[in-house]
Design an enzyme around this catalytic site. Structure first.
Site, PDB file in Angstrom:
ATOM      1  N   CYS A 234       0.836  -1.208   0.000  1.00 49.35           N
ATOM      2  CA  CYS A 234       0.000   0.000   0.000  1.00 49.35           C
ATOM      3  C   CYS A 234       0.867   1.252   0.000  1.00 49.35           C
ATOM      4  O   CYS A 234       1.490   1.569  -1.002  1.00 49.35           O
ATOM      5  CB  CYS A 234      -0.999  -0.035   1.161  1.00 49.35           C
TER       6      CYS A 234
ATOM      7  N   HIS B  27      -3.765  -4.766   0.462  1.00 51.70           N
ATOM      8  CA  HIS B  27      -3.250  -5.212   1.752  1.00 51.70           C
ATOM      9  C   HIS B  27      -3.316  -6.737   1.867  1.00 51.70           C
ATOM     10  O   HIS B  27      -4.277  -7.291   2.411  1.00 51.70           O
ATOM     11  CB  HIS B  27      -4.057  -4.584   2.896  1.00 51.70           C
TER      12      HIS B  27
ATOM     13  N   GLU C  47      -1.779  -8.653   3.844  1.00 52.60           N
ATOM     14  CA  GLU C  47      -1.749  -9.095   5.245  1.00 52.60           C
ATOM     15  C   GLU C  47      -3.145  -9.217   5.845  1.00 52.60           C
ATOM     16  O   GLU C  47      -3.341  -9.873   6.878  1.00 52.60           O
ATOM     17  CB  GLU C  47      -0.881  -8.156   6.089  1.00 52.60           C
TER      18      GLU C  47
END
Length: 235
Positions: free
Chosen positions: A116, A216, A218
């Site tokens: 990001c 993202h 994660e």
């Protein structure tokens, strides 16, 4: 530093300084969302936190890989631009910290995953610029639908790229950003875009593993392909 297989690869993750509360304390702290740590650990690495204090690129000598985490807006001064009215949350000290680490990692060909804001910093560190408020460009706010609410982005990936080898010809991810790449740095190759044209992934040409994504990964613990690829690239 390249792991020899006798231990888990050490992956540095950049952090940021923010007011935080724990127990009876309310103080400034170096932090990063736990999902980054969990993703690195689940993919087989050991996460090490890199605060934007006392920056020293020699720390990379003890690392096997580097993650540039997401976060606040990049300071427009870093790419010689006038701040947009929506660019209100910047951390110039963090920008400087991450620029030093990014450039040193690339000089050493240390495996690098930028997420990001991390992709934006990668672009700026290499001489690119940003769209400061993406809704002005794409005429919608689906990349950041509401405060603290992730959007969903579907991206088309360029064949024959590192991104494609990891993810295939398309991917879906959680997104939360209102800035994005504008002028792409000469050293970067765009490897994925959203349907509205937003740059969603880019790689540093000539490097074994230097990849940034605008979404993202994660936030999707059931899909660790990017983190697993980062770990594998260290071995």
């Amino acid at each position: 530093m390249v792991s020899n297989g006798s231990r888990r690869p050490r992956i540095g993750i950049t952090t940021y300084l923010e007011p935080a509360t724990w127990g009876i304390w309310h103080r400034e702290a170096a932090l990063v969302p736990r999902v980054y740590l969990d993703a690195v650990a689940a993919a087989g690495g050991t996460p090490l936190l890199l605060p934007p204090v006392g920056t020293d690129p020699s720390v990379l000598e003890i690392l096997d890989g580097l993650v540039i985490a997401g976060g606040c807006d990049v300071d427009p001064a870093s790419y010689a631009a006038t701040p947009h009215p929506e660019t209100v949350d910047t951390r110039p000290g963090r920008d400087d910290h991450e620029t030093v680490l990014i450039r040193a990692a690339l000089d050493q060909d240390l495996p690098l995953l930028a997420i990001c804001r991390g992709l934006q910093m990668l672009n700026v560190a290499l001489g690119g610029t940003l769209h400061q408020h993406l809704p002005d460009v794409v005429a919608h706010d689906e990349h950041r639908p509401q405060p603290a609410v992730f959007g969903t982005t579907e991206v088309k990936i360029e064949p024959g790229t590192l991104t494609a080898r990891i993810l295939g010809d398309s991917a879906t991810g959680n997104c939360y950003h209102h800035q994005a790449l504008d002028l792409v740095a000469p050293a970067l190759k765009v490897t994925a875009r959203a349907g509205d044209g937003t740059v969603e992934a880019a790689e540093v040409e000539g490097k074994d593993f230097a990849l940034g994504v605008q979404w993202h990964p994660e936030e999707t613990p059931e899909d660790l392909r990017l983190f697993t690829a980062l770990i594998r690239s260290t071995q």
